[in-house]
Design an enzyme around this catalytic site. Structure first.
Site, PDB file in Angstrom:
ATOM      1  N   HIS C 132       0.873  -1.169   0.000  1.00 42.47           N
ATOM      2  CA  HIS C 132       0.000   0.000   0.000  1.00 42.47           C
ATOM      3  C   HIS C 132       0.920   1.232   0.000  1.00 42.47           C
ATOM      4  CE1 HIS C 132      -2.797   2.976   1.777  1.00 42.47           C
ATOM      5  NE2 HIS C 132      -3.788   2.171   1.436  1.00 42.47           N
ATOM      6  N   ASP C 209       3.098  -4.381   8.011  1.00 41.37           N
ATOM      7  CA  ASP C 209       1.838  -3.656   7.849  1.00 41.37           C
ATOM      8  C   ASP C 209       0.708  -4.680   7.957  1.00 41.37           C
ATOM      9  OD1 ASP C 209      -0.400  -2.333   7.033  1.00 41.37           O
ATOM     10  OD2 ASP C 209       0.403  -1.670   5.102  1.00 41.37           O
ATOM     11  N   GLN C 212      -4.495  -5.105   6.746  1.00 37.63           N
ATOM     12  CA  GLN C 212      -5.486  -6.038   6.209  1.00 37.63           C
ATOM     13  C   GLN C 212      -5.463  -7.374   6.949  1.00 37.63           C
ATOM     14  OE1 GLN C 212      -7.824  -5.323   4.053  1.00 37.63           O
ATOM     15  NE2 GLN C 212      -7.060  -3.314   3.423  1.00 37.63           N
ATOM     16  N   LYS C 239     -10.589  -0.350  10.055  1.00 35.90           N
ATOM     17  CA  LYS C 239     -10.770  -1.598   9.296  1.00 35.90           C
ATOM     18  C   LYS C 239     -11.112  -2.775  10.206  1.00 35.90           C
ATOM     19  CE  LYS C 239      -7.393  -0.257   5.773  1.00 35.90           C
ATOM     20  NZ  LYS C 239      -8.008   0.270   4.548  1.00 35.90           N
ATOM     21  N   CYS C 379      -4.635   2.511  -3.739  1.00 37.51           N
ATOM     22  CA  CYS C 379      -3.374   2.924  -3.098  1.00 37.51           C
ATOM     23  C   CYS C 379      -2.294   1.863  -3.282  1.00 37.51           C
ATOM     24  CB  CYS C 379      -3.570   3.228  -1.621  1.00 37.51           C
ATOM     25  SG  CYS C 379      -4.746   4.548  -1.325  1.00 37.51           S
TER      26      CYS C 379
END
Ligand SMILES: Cc1ncc(COP(=O)(O)O)c(C=O)c1O
Ligand SMILES: Cc1ncc(COP(=O)(O)O)c(C=O)c1O
Lengths: 423, 160, 423, 160
Positions: C132, C209, C212, C239, C379
């Site tokens: 991202h 990261d 997600q 999220k 993104c």
């Protein structure tokens, strides 16, 4: 009782703030005198946020569906409202941050990097001794990291900036002058236009911390002459009856355009390739990632609420309450107010000492009577050190404060004295 | 949710605490020490400078002196005074146990019954445990003592 | 219909999310398939925030009164909940930021400054082509500003990391390896343990990261062997059914202790003098200013909600829906899925192309039927470029997604084809 | 609040738009030009490279050619094609007026009645104005054209 300048609809306004109905331990009604720390929220702000979360929630800009369009529209409308609230010359000059601290750091951090305004060795940064830590530490870090020199205005005994050496302090080596509009400890209102003009005359940039000014004073940036208008102004949502998690950096377009990016990521880009990226224009350039969407929308409702009541009326109310409080506090034996004693020329935060009782102990006794004040250094250690105290007790009012709450405070301070057997 | 009403106020400010506050025991910095620390409560600014002096006793190391200079509220001042009374003269191990006992009391949110045999005047702090914002005040000098003692012992180690 | 792995209480769960009752233009019921962009919020999260704002609102840490104590307690309890949610070895290793982007920038920005982990010329930073933008741009800025070299893993044709040159890419010059746990575009799940072990073997720091991953996968950091556990993990509140304005950086204590401050200001200090300041320990060191209080509290309620449903069950649900969706999408003529085709080894975001219709146009037609998907580069421009496309359409499910919503999507895609006269 | 339902969909995707999309006019980059710009819609990634060629005419400068290469959705592609039809051959001043007219239409949130005499096929974009997320698509090439034309004129200035 009635006091000249009080908001005429005070009882109605108090009804807008659900927390004011809250009963504390022992059935004590809440007397909230800690608004300079954080303000309470009117129902309309809460309802606006709930409506967004329950009906319109979606990510902004990137989403093309109906919820996305609604969310984006509400978010950008909030930017318009904030721009109107401070009279921003351009709505795109309004950057949403997470709080005032991030807004100030955004400027201080990016000034370290290559760019039009880069600060380096030989440059001087001027702050003041009455700053909140959030307007001290970022500049200390900038100075440390770039080799620039940090200098500062001292304070006079009555809590004003000591401007006697202003010409020496603000000189041709000065790159940045950063100072607070209204002191969160002393209540002092600083001469923004005068200082800005002086700084601009030597080519320095001016950053103003309006965290305590925005809640109390009408601000109209567009109405200021160019020379007197700061290059950047920061404030924080939770002190203007908005939620936490949202702050504002207003910056003159030419100034912001000359700063390199702060946080990198989604939304702040024009295009991204592995080999390098280009960046969007303001405001997006400084809003990496998913912004505080529902918070910005809540802030929009908050400043709209304040504007509806009227910032002039709120300012008059604050002055009336502050004057009444200064009078009341004067009657308490052994109590010394730190900062200006004239209500007309100061903001609504009043810090004081009470001989023989430590601020924590004062706050504790007040709390047992439902009165919420702040005790400590109020994130202004240097200002406390300047007055030779390690901490103080602070009462701070807002548009919902009633004179009887000041009476309750004064009475509770008398009780504190007797509780600690000071008579 | 923790509550504080007029009655709790008296629980917080027991006479023992106010007495120690007005007449602190062992206050002032004395020369003999193996370690000195300076601790600050960052939220309120209360400060303590504290020195620990250890000596070798028959049954191991002994807390020969704790001297301190403190700026702060009644709770933090009284707690330093009580610490002085409780720990000076004890073996380091026993002092550590008392420290642990005091810590447990303070972190118990008012649910821990203090043992007067161990904590003596320290039991007066049971009420403080009901005021989360004040627990840090009561612990300031105790944390400083533990830190200083650890340094003094480590210093010993260095020497040996 | 029933599908193996679906949440057994799906109807009840859907009732928890008020927005799912929302009717869109033309009376269309909402089919929300944009959860990888932002998730919807259960009532309990909204109610928790409202209760805080209406009854307990106060600033934290600094306030000593009852409201302040309640607010501080709720805020720190939220930290405990988040720590439990990811199995953090220590609760103080959980730093609240405003979003995942800030969390990633916090690390990348502070690595530029003097400190134990400072990155400089000759050092290499390794990322991947599937990141991202929020995990690309911060590292580009770091490389640019320090003279370090940015390198990256390429992708295989089926959307996996191309690990064939891993030994050359991760070498003794490598200072940082940063990569996504689950791709927001391709759905790929990356081998966190394996990559981390490899990076640790050469002394590099690992930043993951998990934006997600946190919504979909059970995470238990404490259960990972030290060698396999990243040094920092970032994710974002909105999220994981939490509000906007809040993100999380978890970092190994030793790693965070070695980083210099990021934002300077209130709450992150130990003591401040004009001549210089000292800083608090973690987590406060990295939480300058008033944090997103009500947002952290909302996030606490959110992760508690997810844990109550069960992250294993949510993961199974996501896999079931993803498998069902992959099957359904396969039936649409001219549709190509980007990324892995095996539901078991991927996350729930599915990006695809449809021959002859641009993603915006697809999203638009779907929207007219109440179906919310994302169209664009998500993104992740470099990942799109890698597959020779400029943009794609993405559907993404979550714990409230039903198979019939996938049916609606597939049917609407058929309709899109006919609307644009592709048959 | 802006809404989009099945009917609006047809308002958005009028046949004129779909025709321009399938058969764009003037597409491709041609050599003669005084300025070239590359514009991107950062949110979705749509891109256009656009060249402007100005010539001196009897009554001032004239838009002699607009050549472009674009990647994007039907709206952005069709809008570039319509721009080509509308602006090429016009005097720069008149072209700027048409630009302004198109801008006003697109930013009118569906409340502006388009003037067919000025905008010709461009009136088909009236429906787009009701879709805030798509307005940027329609404006991409128009913004690029204005930018390029400004550069071309500034370049002229440099020469003189
Ligand atoms: C993989 C990934 N990383 C980072 C982010 C950034 O999160 P945020 O926008 O909340 O900062 C996102 C989501 O937008 C994402 O999907
Ligand atoms: C004068 C002043 N500046 C800055 C701040 C920092 O605001 P925030 O904590 O919201 O970042 C405050 C309030 O805490 C303040 O009173």
């Amino acid at each position: 009782m009635t006091l000249e300048g009080l908001l005429p609809e005070l009882t109605v306004i108090r009804k807008d703030f659900p927390i004011l109905e809250r009963a504390l331990a022992g059935g004590m009604p809440l007397v909230y005198l800690d608004s300079a720390n954080t303000s309470q929220k009117p129902q309309v702000v809460i309802d606006t946020m709930v409506d967004h979360l329950e009906r319109h929630n979606a990510n902004i800009a990137r989403a093309m569906h109906q919820l996305g369009a609604e969310s984006t529209e509400a978010f950008e409308a909030a930017r318009d409202k904030v721009a109107a609230f401070i009279g921003a010359p351009e709505r795109d000059e309004v950057i949403f941050t997470k709080n005032a601290s991030e807004a100030l750091n955004l400027v201080a951090n990016t000034l370290a990097w290559r760019g039009e305004h880069q600060v380096g060795e030989g440059d001087e940064i001027v702050i003041t001794e009455m700053e909140h830590h959030s307007n001290i530490v970022p500049w200390q870090l900038l100075a440390e990291r770039t080799g620039a020199t940090l200098r500062w205005f001292g304070l006079t005994d009555d809590g004003q900036l000591d401007l006697s050496n202003a010409h020496e302090l603000i000189n041709e080596r000065t790159a940045v002058v950063a100072f607070t509009w209204v002191s969160n400890m002393l209540g002092t209102i600083n001469p923004v236009a005068e200082l800005t003009r002086r700084a601009h005359a030597v080519g320095a940039r001016v950053v103003v911390d309006a965290s305590q000014a925005a809640p109390q004073l009408p601000i109209d940036l567009a109405a200021m002459p160019e020379t007197d208008r700061p290059d950047a102004v920061a404030f924080t949502g939770h002190k203007v009856v908005g939620p936490t998690g949202i702050g504002v950096l207003w910056g003159r377009r030419a100034f912001l355009d000359g700063l390199p990016p702060f946080l990198g990521g989604g939304e702040m880009i024009e295009t991204v390739r592995m080999e390098g990226s280009t960046y969007a224009g303001i405001p997006h350039k400084f809003e990496a990632g998913t912004p505080p969407i529902v918070e910005a929308i809540g802030l929009g409702a908050a400043v709209e609420y304040l504007s509806h009541v009227g910032m002039d009326a709120i300012h008059a109310h604050e002055q009336a309450i502050t004057g009444y409080a200064l009078e009341g506090l004067r009657t308490v034996t052994g109590l010394t107010v730190l900062g200006p004693l004239d209500a007309a020329s100061r903001g609504g935060a009043i810090s004081f000492e009470l001989d023989g009782v430590h601020p924590h102990d004062i706050a504790q006794v007040l709390d047992s009577r439902g009165i919420a004040v702040r005790a400590g250094h109020h994130c202004a250690k240097p200002a406390h050190a300047r007055f030779g105290v390690q901490s103080s007790t602070r009462m701070s009012s807002y548009l919902y404060t009633e004179p009887r709450e000041i009476d309750a405070l004064v009475e509770a301070l008398e009780y504190t004295r007797s509780y600690f057997k000071l008579d | 949710m923790t509550t504080a009403n007029g009655q709790d106020l008296d629980a917080l400010y027991q006479d023992i605490i106010l007495d120690h506050y007005k007449n602190p025991h062992g206050k002032g910095l004395r020369d003999a020490h193996e370690a000195e620390v300076h601790h600050v409560n960052p939220t309120c600014g209360d400060e303590v400078t504290l020195r620990v002096h250890l000596e070798d006793g028959a049954a191991g190391r002994v807390v020969a002196d704790v001297s301190y200079d403190a700026l702060g509220c009644s709770i933090s001042q009284a707690s330093a005074s009580v610490l002085y009374d409780l720990l000076v003269g004890k073996g380091v191990d026993e002092a550590m146990e008392i420290h642990q006992e005091f810590l447990t009391l303070m972190q118990g949110k008012g649910t821990v019954e203090p043992d007067e045999d161990v904590l003596e005047d320290g039991i007066a702090f049971a009420g403080v445990a009901k005021f989360p914002a004040r627990v840090k005040c009561a612990l300031l000098s105790w944390m400083a003592w533990k830190d200083a003692t650890a340094q003094a012992i480590a210093g010993d180690g260095d020497k040996s």
